[in-house]
Scaffold this motif. Structure first.
Motif: not given
Length: 261
Positions: A16-18, A79-85
């Motif tokens: 599934q795409s981001l 879509s290449s950006l990273i999701k973090v807390d």
């Protein structure tokens, strides 16, 4: 480089795409932040794969987006950006590259301490480093510099930012300001929106560049009066960064529209 570490890796989601699996709000935030990376690259404010621009996802106060460690700013896409807390734990990384730990220590500290700040932008430009090395700091000698007078913090250099205890000193030195000069290190702006944070960095960079050129040859300089500084600040504070932002978006859309991917 031995002082750089990565954290985390990629996560597969059954093909599934981001864009299909994140909310519309998150996707729009990714597009805006990717645009900011491309603009920083366009204006030559990058340090190859280093530095960060981080952004708090609207409605997800504990979740941030930032660049994967290893991509040039001109390569960053939505879509290449990273999701973090806010502690740097990776929640979503389609690249598998992880993040720059040293950079996140700075950004995470500010996001955690300042709920009013949604975007943090940090650079290592030559002009920024030159002013950061000047004991007098930023001087009131140009219209761009006027914006920052009596509104900018200074943080002393303690080496590569890897110690967590430096976070409290960095946050203290930023205080309630939106601008910070990291001594012998670089420049930082922090704001509620990506557009405003970018605009501030562009103006701060210009102020530093003008100062370096003005000091060449050790001439006598003319400084702005306090009244002129106040008038310039009032005018800027009333300006709309979104007008600039949309014009810059049109420029990037003409030659690098893949930031939206």
């Amino acid at each position: 480089m031995s002082h750089i570490f990565t954290m985390g890796g990629g996560v597969k989601h059954d093909g599934q795409s981001l864009k299909e699996r994140v909310s519309e709000v998150e996707w729009n935030a990714r597009v805006e932040l990717a645009l900011c990376y491309r603009l920083i690259a366009h204006f030559g404010l990058t340090d190859t794969i280093y530095n960060h621009i981080s952004y708090r996802i609207p409605g997800e106060e504990e979740h941030l987006l930032l660049n994967p460690f290893g991509l040039l700013y001109e390569e960053v896409t939505a879509s290449s950006l990273i999701k973090v807390d806010v502690e740097g734990n990776i929640l979503d990384d389609t690249t598998g590259l992880g993040i720059n730990k040293a950079g996140f220590i700075i950004h995470g500290a500010i996001h955690e301490a300042r709920p009013d700040v949604n975007c943090v932008l940090h650079t290592h430009t030559d002009a920024g480093l030159a002013v950061a090395a000047n004991a007098a700091g930023l001087l009131p000698i140009s219209q761009p510099a006027a914006l920052f007078m009596n509104r900018i913090g200074y943080h002393d250099y303690e080496g590569i930012v890897l110690r967590m205890d430096e976070r409290q000193r960095l946050v203290k030195n930023l205080g309630a300001y939106n601008f910070l000069i990291l001594r012998n290190h670089g420049l930082l702006t922090a704001g509620a929106s990506i557009a405003k944070t970018f605009q501030w960095m562009l103006i701060l960079q210009q102020a530093c560049s003008v100062q370096v050129k003005a000091l060449a040859g050790n001439p006598e300089l003319t400084e702005l009066t306090p009244a002129a500084i106040e008038e310039a600040q009032v005018a800027h504070d009333q300006s709309d960064a979104e007008v600039d932002w949309q014009a810059l978006r049109r420029m990037i859309d003409r030659y690098a529209p893949d930031y939206r991917d």
